[in-house]
Design a protein around this motif. Structure first.
Motif, mmCIF file in Angstrom:
data_model
loop_
_atom_site.group_PDB
_atom_site.id
_atom_site.type_symbol
_atom_site.label_atom_id
_atom_site.label_comp_id
_atom_site.label_asym_id
_atom_site.label_seq_id
_atom_site.Cartn_x
_atom_site.Cartn_y
_atom_site.Cartn_z
ATOM 1 N N ALA A 2 -28.954 -60.882 27.767
ATOM 2 C CA ALA A 2 -27.956 -61.599 28.474
ATOM 3 C C ALA A 2 -27.762 -61.610 30.102
ATOM 4 O O ALA A 2 -27.881 -62.378 30.610
ATOM 5 N N THR A 3 -28.133 -60.229 30.508
ATOM 6 C CA THR A 3 -27.867 -60.041 31.953
ATOM 7 C C THR A 3 -28.937 -60.555 32.470
ATOM 8 O O THR A 3 -29.032 -60.961 33.686
ATOM 9 N N PHE A 4 -30.198 -60.630 31.789
ATOM 10 C CA PHE A 4 -31.727 -61.014 32.372
ATOM 11 C C PHE A 4 -31.395 -62.564 32.611
ATOM 12 O O PHE A 4 -31.622 -63.318 33.561
ATOM 13 N N LEU A 5 -30.979 -63.271 31.727
ATOM 14 C CA LEU A 5 -30.412 -64.832 31.562
ATOM 15 C C LEU A 5 -29.547 -65.208 32.723
ATOM 16 O O LEU A 5 -29.901 -66.169 33.615
ATOM 17 N N ALA A 6 -28.637 -64.072 32.996
ATOM 18 C CA ALA A 6 -27.706 -64.584 33.734
ATOM 19 C C ALA A 6 -28.191 -64.320 35.121
ATOM 20 O O ALA A 6 -27.877 -65.137 36.133
ATOM 21 N N SER A 7 -29.150 -63.488 35.549
ATOM 22 C CA SER A 7 -29.765 -63.373 36.710
ATOM 23 C C SER A 7 -30.612 -64.493 37.164
ATOM 24 O O SER A 7 -30.947 -64.776 38.287
ATOM 25 N N LYS A 8 -30.816 -65.308 36.160
ATOM 26 C CA LYS A 8 -32.097 -66.412 36.528
ATOM 27 C C LYS A 8 -31.191 -67.712 36.173
ATOM 28 O O LYS A 8 -31.690 -68.689 36.136
ATOM 29 N N GLN A 9 -29.735 -67.495 36.315
ATOM 30 C CA GLN A 9 -29.061 -68.892 35.924
ATOM 31 C C GLN A 9 -29.306 -70.056 37.014
ATOM 32 O O GLN A 9 -29.477 -71.112 36.927
ATOM 33 N N ASP A 10 -29.638 -69.562 38.311
ATOM 34 C CA ASP A 10 -30.080 -70.313 39.506
ATOM 35 C C ASP A 10 -31.246 -71.377 39.180
ATOM 36 O O ASP A 10 -31.159 -72.422 39.437
ATOM 37 N N THR A 11 -32.050 -71.042 38.479
ATOM 38 C CA THR A 11 -33.371 -71.623 37.960
ATOM 39 C C THR A 11 -32.837 -72.878 36.956
ATOM 40 O O THR A 11 -32.928 -74.031 37.057
ATOM 41 N N TYR A 12 -31.889 -72.319 36.078
ATOM 42 C CA TYR A 12 -31.538 -73.310 35.152
ATOM 43 C C TYR A 12 -30.575 -74.441 35.905
ATOM 44 O O TYR A 12 -30.676 -75.693 35.427
ATOM 45 N N GLN A 13 -29.811 -73.970 36.844
ATOM 46 C CA GLN A 13 -28.817 -74.788 37.745
ATOM 47 C C GLN A 13 -29.549 -75.851 38.341
ATOM 48 O O GLN A 13 -29.459 -77.083 38.530
ATOM 49 N N LEU A 14 -30.662 -75.402 39.009
ATOM 50 C CA LEU A 14 -31.356 -76.228 39.724
ATOM 51 C C LEU A 14 -32.156 -77.276 38.803
ATOM 52 O O LEU A 14 -32.414 -78.529 39.466
ATOM 53 N N LEU A 15 -32.645 -76.887 37.756
ATOM 54 C CA LEU A 15 -33.124 -77.928 36.704
ATOM 55 C C LEU A 15 -32.178 -78.971 36.512
ATOM 56 O O LEU A 15 -32.331 -80.156 36.460
ATOM 57 N N ILE A 16 -30.841 -78.516 36.137
ATOM 58 C CA ILE A 16 -29.836 -79.360 35.880
ATOM 59 C C ILE A 16 -29.593 -80.439 36.811
ATOM 60 O O ILE A 16 -29.586 -81.578 36.637
ATOM 61 N N ASP A 17 -29.553 -79.924 38.056
ATOM 62 C CA ASP A 17 -29.177 -80.499 39.363
ATOM 63 C C ASP A 17 -30.438 -81.785 39.520
ATOM 64 O O ASP A 17 -29.926 -82.966 39.845
ATOM 65 N N THR A 18 -31.478 -81.263 38.949
ATOM 66 C CA THR A 18 -32.747 -82.222 39.601
ATOM 67 C C THR A 18 -32.559 -83.357 38.356
ATOM 68 O O THR A 18 -32.857 -84.549 38.782
ATOM 69 N N LEU A 19 -32.513 -82.989 37.150
ATOM 70 C CA LEU A 19 -32.263 -83.956 36.051
ATOM 71 C C LEU A 19 -31.317 -85.164 36.312
ATOM 72 O O LEU A 19 -31.425 -86.280 36.171
ATOM 73 N N MET A 20 -30.163 -84.672 36.888
ATOM 74 C CA MET A 20 -29.053 -85.283 37.289
ATOM 75 C C MET A 20 -29.155 -86.239 38.510
ATOM 76 O O MET A 20 -28.599 -87.373 38.499
ATOM 77 N N ALA A 21 -29.966 -85.774 39.357
ATOM 78 C CA ALA A 21 -30.390 -86.560 40.513
ATOM 79 C C ALA A 21 -31.278 -87.531 40.050
ATOM 80 O O ALA A 21 -31.109 -88.971 40.473
ATOM 81 N N LEU A 22 -32.415 -87.443 38.956
ATOM 82 C CA LEU A 22 -33.070 -88.229 38.336
ATOM 83 C C LEU A 22 -32.316 -89.273 37.724
ATOM 84 O O LEU A 22 -32.611 -90.640 37.724
#
Length: 994
Positions: A543-563
């Motif tokens: 859980a904490t590992f994935l939490a520390s990497k949420q910025d990557t998922y958030q950037l992927l979401i933001d990129t998909l929504m920009a597309l």
């Protein structure tokens, strides 16, 4: 002449032996012992001192040689008056023999003592050869001169010209005596000293002569040790490839000669040599650990375990790395090796930090720092300072800079280039955080010269430079540095850093306007993170590992929504929703699947998050509306999913949404009888309107009367969505509202619980426990008691005197029980409401389980969260009444509903991407289809009224739990006595909504 002078040699060998200190020493007189006569072997362990005495006449020569095997011993020699007159402890551990040579000044009993150099030494053996006592010869006096000169050489530090001068004289003396073995030993020490003096070209010839002598003498083990030890020097001064060849040759010699100890040491050295090529290093170290464990070389095992932990950490095999570090830590404490203990604690702390568990990281790092400082271990201190600064960088950045600067100063003081490079790279990252890209670039570029041969440090600095160039709009340079860092990390096999660099490359691509390029990078980065996460066994660390990497998922979401914005209708919004599901509540999905599969099955599934089609078919059931929120730093998103449509909306950034959400929550939890309530009531209305406009305004046209499933994010998880206004009326007037950690959670929950037979009975109630001896069962100020005001678990053990009796919980239990026929119910009230009842198996027979008591939530250590049951029995004897999270996980329930009528039971540790980890999760794992729990410290009397109405609508009225809760909350909101949201909005239903 004495009898011993006339005894045959074989009688001497039978008599010569040592005793541990404290035992009566054996007195012997010995004739000369030639070098080619085998000496008797003696086993010795750490802490032992073994001794022998020899009768020597004044003027006689005595030579003693101690061979070492698997243990480095020190040899001391005492005259008849007990004065130490000679010592021997060569600088190269067990490689060479220890020798004492002298002419006795007085007649009498001389004593030889042998003991291991290290207090934690593994068991080993040594052999003693004795020459004399006898009249001295000219050659004996020359030998005494050589031994004395060697001792003088060893009194000077390694890498000094004084040491070299004495060693060169030693070589000449041994050569004049024709002692080829001693000449070889001294030649090697000359080689090493020249190399340390920075004169490697001069070292080549004495090294060649040393190797030739060992081959000539037919001593493969000594040759192996020479090649091994020389490789340490060669790595610094000669070519690394030559060092590798020498180590591999040493390994062959060790195997051929059957020297297991040399084999283990060489395997360890090869593992260390290749530690920046972790996939190459790992097999060497694994083999070394097995051999060391088999033969009892505990100190070597400890060091190999630690090295393998480092290698596995580099390979992002975090769970395995942690296991090896912890084994090394245990051995270091057993062996009292403070330096290695500090190293292990530091590495464990850094690993926890890298996995996002900052609290456990700090705990270990502070212990490491204290040990290193006490031991005056500058390198260990610098490493711990660097890693502690990483934590402060996330929590309190101004405190990080002084720690990095202290580490840098220590690195410069010791000349440690690796420490300097790491500290400078981290200081440059701080510059970036403070929006000083120019300083970050200058620092990191200047530090590249410190990284020669250290690809880890170089990749880190180029990673910083890539970000700095992007901030300075030099996108081509940014891409070049990041691609170099990516190549270096791939060569090292460091998947965590690889994913980190890929995310920064995606930012650079975004800045150039290349959305497809950024998307490709981010998908690769997420794939790497998912592969690493899959290898972490411990749930909290996943859980904490994935939490520390949420910025990557958030950037992927933001990129998909920009597309999606640029190319509507191509499904990018649906893909972004799936990434949102992929980023959240993954550990809960895992444990739900584990609970369904059985923890002993080999293939514990890690279920795939649901896509749009699966959400529609497996979650909405043709009726419900899903609102899923994802909060981002620059912008947030909302997806509204109906059985036949998907709508997506851009929302304000996380900071703005959470600021209003916290204002609303802070006003909601103020008790209406508190002095500050009038102001809070005004804030409730104002903040609710603002929040509703942001969160519900975009989808208001979609809201009718369907069940509403809400997947929150961040602070939204604390909110009672049913109390948000649509128009001027709360949402619950039109909707049944259910909270979900993710849509996938419900899909998996249904799959795992589907088809199970229902529990045979209806209702089990545990309520009104007895907390203290002074319990008078008098309900003073009962109307103003809040059910389970939160208690601070971090202060230590809970004082039962802090827990007031919940008077209305008894009435609540009785009112609920009246709705169910007696054979179908189980009641445990007062003294009977115990932990032993809760865990005893009785609850598995009931479809509804109701707890009315205090709840304790530890937001830092969720495993300590608990429900509090009776703490004393009828006789006043103390009981363990804390039903902790691990107890709940071990329950085996078939419950359709668990009700936690206590304080803040819906809350827990908030971990980005995981939702709130607490009691609710525990009961879902244990088999509950849905859990009703509280979001704040609820009022005792109001809760009793709410629960009576809730059960009446559910049991007597036949409503679903979601519908019954909605109806009870509507009635409370319309009751003049209970209309404040504080009284009725605090309970949230999570899980199955049907």
């Amino acid at each position: 002449m004495s009898f011993f002078r006339r005894t045959a040699l074989h009688c001497l060998l039978a008599a010569l032996f040592f005793l541990p200190a404290g035992c009566a020493p054996v007195q012997v007189r010995t004739p000369a012992t030639p070098r080619d006569v085998p000496a008797r072997e003696h086993a010795i362990r750490a802490g032992e001192t073994q001794s022998m005495t020899l009768e020597v006449d004044a003027g006689e020569y005595l030579g003693l040689v101690v061979e070492q095997d698997r243990v480095d011993v020190m040899v001391d020699f005492f005259d008849p008056q007990g004065r130490k007159i000679a010592s021997a402890d060569g600088p190269d551990y067990w490689m060479w023999e220890e020798e004492i040579a002298l002419i006795a000044e007085a007649s009498g009993s001389y004593r030889l003592e042998v003991h291991p150099f290290l207090e934690d030494a593994a068991p080993g053996v040594y052999r003693v050869r004795v020459d004399g006592p006898r009249p001295p010869r000219d050659a004996d006096r020359t030998r005494i001169e050589a031994v004395r000169e060697l001792s003088t050489a060893h009194s000077f530090p390694q890498g000094t010209t004084e040491r070299l001068d004495h060693l060169e004289r030693v070589v000449r003396i041994w050569r004049s005596l024709g002692d080829r073995r001693r000449e070889a030993e001294a030649l090697y020490q000359v080689t090493e000293t020249l190399a340390r003096l920075g004169r490697p070209a001069e070292a080549a010839e004495p090294f060649r002569q040393t190797v030739g002598l060992w081959k000539e003498l037919g001593l493969p083990v000594q040759l192996g040790w020479t090649l091994l030890e020389s490789s340490r020097v060669e790595r610094r001064f000669f070519q690394g490839e030559e060092a590798r060849r020498n180590m591999e040759e040493a390994l062959k010699l060790a195997v051929q000669a059957g020297s297991t100890f040399l084999e283990v040491r060489t395997l360890q050295a090869l593992g260390r040599f290749h530690e920046r090529e972790p996939m190459t290093a790992s097999p060497y170290l694994k083999r070394a650990i097995l051999l060391a464990r088999e033969h009892g070389y505990r100190s070597l095992e400890m060091r190999c375990l630690y090295q393998l932990g480092f290698v596995l950490d580099s390979l992002a095999e975090k769970q395995e790395a942690l296991r090896h570090y912890e084994q090394a830590l245990r051995l270091s404490r057993e062996l009292r090796d403070v330096g290695q203990e500090a190293n292990a604690l530091n590495s464990i702390g850094y690993l926890y930090v890298s996995l996002g568990d900052l609290d456990r990281g700090v705990e270990h790092l502070e212990q490491s720092l204290a040990l290193s400082r006490n031991a005056k271990d500058v390198r260990g201190e610098a490493a711990a300072l660097n890693n502690l600064a990483l934590v402060y960088e996330r929590r309190d950045p101004p405190k990080a800079r002084p720690l990095y600067e202290s580490a840098l100063a220590l690195g410069r003081e010791t000349g440690n280039r690796d420490i300097q490079a790491k500290a400078i790279g981290n200081l440059a990252l701080l510059d970036l955080q403070e929006k000083n890209a120019g300083s970050a670039l200058e620092r990191s570029r200047g530090a590249l010269a410190l990284t020669e041969g250290n690809t880890e440090a170089e990749s880190h600095l180029r990673f910083v430079m890539g970000q700095a160039y992007r901030r300075l709009d030099d996108l081509e340079s940014s891409r070049r540095e990041l691609e170099t860092a990516l190549r270096l990390n791939r060569e090292r096999g460091d998947r965590v850093d690889e994913a980190k660099v890929i995310a920064q490359l995606a930012w650079t691509e975004r800045q150039t306007g290349d959305l497809p390029g950024a998307l490709a990078h981010l998908k690769e980065g997420v794939r790497l993170l998912e592969s690493i996460r899959a290898e972490v066994v411990e749930e909290n660390l996943r859980a904490t590992f994935l939490a520390s990497k949420q910025d990557t998922y958030q950037l992927l979401i933001d990129t998909l929504m920009a597309l999606h914005k640029a190319q509507p209708g191509r499904g990018h919004d649906a893909e972004a929703l799936q990434v949102s599901e992929q980023a959240r509540a993954r550990s809960l999905l895992d444990i739900l699947a584990e609970a369904g599969a059985g923890v002993h099955e080999e293939a514990l599934t890690q279920p795939r998050p649901a896509n749009l089609a699966e959400i529609r078919s497996k979650v909405l059931d043709g009726r419900a509306l899903l609102l899923e929120y994802s909060l981002g730093e620059e912008r947030s998103y909302l997806w509204a999913v109906t059985p036949d449509s998907l709508r997506s909306f851009e929302l304000p950034p996380r900071s703005l949404i959470e600021e209003v959400a916290r204002r609303w929550y802070g006003a909601l939890v103020v008790h209406p009888q508190d002095e500050g309530y009038p102001k809070a009531g005004e804030e409730i209305r104002k903040a609710a309107d603002e929040l509703a406009a942001m969160l519900l305004g975009p989808v208001e046209e979609l809201l009718s009367d369907q069940p509403l499933l809400v997947v929150g994010d961040g602070a939204l998880q604390y909110l009672p969505f049913g109390a948000l206004p649509v128009g001027r009326a709360p949402l619950i007037l039109r909707h049944e509202v259910v909270s979900l950690p993710s849509a996938s959670t419900l899909a998996v929950l249904r799959r795992e619980l589907g088809g199970r037979s229902p529990a045979p009975k209806t209702l089990a109630v545990l309520a009104d426990p007895v907390f203290r001896l002074e319990d008078s069962r008098v309900a003073r100020n009962a109307h103003n008691i809040r059910r389970g005001d939160p208690l601070d678990l971090r202060a230590g053990e809970i004082d039962p005197r802090q827990l007031p009796r919940l008077f209305f919980s008894h009435k609540e239990a009785e009112a609920i029980a009246k709705l169910v026929a007696e054979p179908q119910r189980f009641m445990a009230l007062g003294f009977a409401a115990t932990r032993s009842v809760a865990i005893g198996g009785e609850l598995a027979s009931y479809r509804m389980i109701h707890f009315a008591t205090h709840g304790l939530i530890d937001s830092r250590r969720p495993e300590l969260s608990s429900l509090v049951l009776s703490l004393v029995d009828e006789r006043g004897k103390p009981l363990n009444g804390f039903l902790r999270l691990h107890d709940i996980y071990n329950l085996e329930l078939r419950a359709d509903l668990v009700v936690l009528s206590a304080c803040q039971t819906a809350l827990g540790q908030e971990i980005r991407g995981e939702g709130l980890i607490g009691l609710t999760r525990g009961f879902m794992y244990a088999g509950a289809a849905r859990v009703l729990a509280s979001l704040w410290s609820v009022d005792d009397r109001a809760t009793s009224v709410l629960m009576e109405r809730f059960y009446r609508h559910m049991v007597s009225g036949g409503m679903s739990p979601a519908a019954a809760l909605r109806q009870a909350q509507i009635e409370m909101s319309r009751d003049p006595h209970w209309h404040a949201p504080y009284y009725w909005a605090g309970f949230s239903l999570q899980g199955e909504w049907k």
